[in-house]
Structure formats: C-alpha cells, structure tokens
Write a protein that holds these residues in place. Sequence first.
Motif, PDB file in Angstrom:
ATOM      1  N   MET A 139       7.242  10.366  -6.988  1.00  0.00           N
ATOM      2  CA  MET A 139       6.597   9.615  -5.932  1.00  0.00           C
ATOM      3  C   MET A 139       5.109   9.943  -5.961  1.00  0.00           C
ATOM      4  N   LEU A 140       4.307   8.932  -6.027  1.00  0.00           N
ATOM      5  CA  LEU A 140       2.873   9.132  -6.038  1.00  0.00           C
ATOM      6  C   LEU A 140       2.363   9.309  -4.611  1.00  0.00           C
ATOM      7  N   ILE A 141       1.468  10.266  -4.426  1.00  0.00           N
ATOM      8  CA  ILE A 141       0.907  10.552  -3.113  1.00  0.00           C
ATOM      9  C   ILE A 141      -0.399   9.771  -2.994  1.00  0.00           C
ATOM     10  N   PRO A 142      -0.503   8.875  -2.001  1.00  0.00           N
ATOM     11  CA  PRO A 142      -1.718   8.069  -1.888  1.00  0.00           C
ATOM     12  C   PRO A 142      -2.904   8.900  -1.392  1.00  0.00           C
ATOM     13  N   HIS A 143      -4.084   8.480  -1.776  1.00  0.00           N
ATOM     14  CA  HIS A 143      -5.302   9.098  -1.254  1.00  0.00           C
ATOM     15  C   HIS A 143      -5.464   8.684   0.198  1.00  0.00           C
ATOM     16  N   ARG A 144      -6.041   9.574   0.986  1.00  0.00           N
ATOM     17  CA  ARG A 144      -6.254   9.266   2.393  1.00  0.00           C
ATOM     18  C   ARG A 144      -7.359   8.227   2.500  1.00  0.00           C
ATOM     19  N   ALA A 145      -7.105   7.182   3.270  1.00  0.00           N
ATOM     20  CA  ALA A 145      -8.062   6.117   3.500  1.00  0.00           C
ATOM     21  C   ALA A 145      -7.806   5.569   4.898  1.00  0.00           C
ATOM     22  N   PRO A 146      -8.772   4.872   5.468  1.00  0.00           N
ATOM     23  CA  PRO A 146      -8.586   4.354   6.831  1.00  0.00           C
ATOM     24  C   PRO A 146      -7.356   3.452   6.981  1.00  0.00           C
TER      25      PRO A 146
ATOM     26  N   MET B  37       3.105   6.715   5.321  1.00  0.00           N
ATOM     27  CA  MET B  37       3.269   6.229   3.946  1.00  0.00           C
ATOM     28  C   MET B  37       3.512   7.372   2.970  1.00  0.00           C
ATOM     29  N   LEU B  38       3.353   8.610   3.444  1.00  0.00           N
ATOM     30  CA  LEU B  38       3.631   9.774   2.603  1.00  0.00           C
ATOM     31  C   LEU B  38       5.133  10.008   2.546  1.00  0.00           C
ATOM     32  N   PRO B  39       5.612  10.613   1.466  1.00  0.00           N
ATOM     33  CA  PRO B  39       7.033  10.995   1.407  1.00  0.00           C
ATOM     34  C   PRO B  39       7.365  11.963   2.550  1.00  0.00           C
ATOM     35  N   PRO B  40       8.614  11.990   3.005  1.00  0.00           N
ATOM     36  CA  PRO B  40       8.998  12.836   4.147  1.00  0.00           C
ATOM     37  C   PRO B  40       8.627  14.311   3.999  1.00  0.00           C
TER      38      PRO B  40
ATOM     39  N   ALA C 202       0.817  -1.216   0.000  1.00  0.00           N
ATOM     40  CA  ALA C 202       0.000   0.000   0.000  1.00  0.00           C
ATOM     41  C   ALA C 202       0.848   1.262   0.000  1.00  0.00           C
ATOM     42  N   ALA C 203       2.143   1.128   0.216  1.00  0.00           N
ATOM     43  CA  ALA C 203       3.033   2.288   0.241  1.00  0.00           C
ATOM     44  C   ALA C 203       3.081   2.931  -1.136  1.00  0.00           C
ATOM     45  N   PRO C 204       3.264   4.256  -1.179  1.00  0.00           N
ATOM     46  CA  PRO C 204       3.333   4.916  -2.469  1.00  0.00           C
ATOM     47  C   PRO C 204       4.493   4.388  -3.303  1.00  0.00           C
ATOM     48  N   ALA C 205       4.198   4.072  -4.523  1.00  0.00           N
ATOM     49  CA  ALA C 205       5.228   3.535  -5.414  1.00  0.00           C
ATOM     50  C   ALA C 205       5.664   4.615  -6.381  1.00  0.00           C
ATOM     51  N   PRO C 206       6.952   4.644  -6.706  1.00  0.00           N
ATOM     52  CA  PRO C 206       7.390   5.639  -7.674  1.00  0.00           C
ATOM     53  C   PRO C 206       6.778   5.357  -9.039  1.00  0.00           C
ATOM     54  N   GLY C 207       6.447   6.406  -9.745  1.00  0.00           N
ATOM     55  CA  GLY C 207       5.899   6.272 -11.085  1.00  0.00           C
ATOM     56  C   GLY C 207       6.731   7.080 -12.069  1.00  0.00           C
ATOM     57  N   GLN C 208       6.397   6.992 -13.331  1.00  0.00           N
ATOM     58  CA  GLN C 208       7.109   7.728 -14.370  1.00  0.00           C
ATOM     59  C   GLN C 208       6.200   8.806 -14.946  1.00  0.00           C
ATOM     60  N   VAL C 209       6.672  10.029 -14.957  1.00  0.00           N
ATOM     61  CA  VAL C 209       5.958  11.135 -15.576  1.00  0.00           C
ATOM     62  C   VAL C 209       6.973  11.909 -16.403  1.00  0.00           C
TER      63      VAL C 209
END
Length: 104
Positions: free
Chosen positions: A25-32, A38-41, A12-19
């Motif tokens: 680093m992809l920022i995950p949506h907030r969920a329970p 899990m957010l980047p520092p 569930a940790a944010p995985a790096p993506g290509q843009v």
Amino acid sequence: MSEQLADERASAAPAPGQVGGRTVMLIPHRAPDVEETMLPPDYQRILAAVRQAAGPGMARQVGEILGVDISVRAKLEPLRAKLVRLVDRGWLRKLPDGRFTTRL
C-alpha cells in the motif's frame, strides 16, 4: 456534485503497488486535499498514538501506546520504519533528538 467529489476522493486514495512482486500500500504525501482517513489503518493508529503521547515521543513510547512488545527489537523496528515513512510523507515531524511529533 457529491458523486464527483466521491470519485475524486476515490482516485486520490492510496492505491496498492507492486514492489519485488509483492502488493504494497502506497502512503500518500500530506496535502490539503488528502485526508488522514486515506492512510491505511495501521498508519492512522500510529498518528493517533503520536497525538495521544504527552508531547513528542520516541518510537518506544508510541509502541507502548499501540501495545507493541517493545522489549523485542524485531517488533519495534517495523514501527520505527512506519514512523519515518510518515515523516517522509509529511504526516509527522522528527525532531533532532529522534522524537516524533505531529505537524502543525
């Protein structure tokens, strides 16, 4: 059991993506089940600064707490973009007057 939980958290940790050919680093949506850790520092520090502010704050106030040179617009705008990204993902709330605050 603890191994399974660790595997689930890692997936569930944010995985790096290509843009545009760059790794981002992809920022995950907030969920329970998604923790703030899990957010980047950088984003964790921004959330802490918003919490530290005395009430809702503008990007300028958050920048002061983080030690960003707020007199230079080119240094403040990336911070504002990160704040908006956190709003889009559900980690923060943006009030109609442009101030940012934590979600309840």
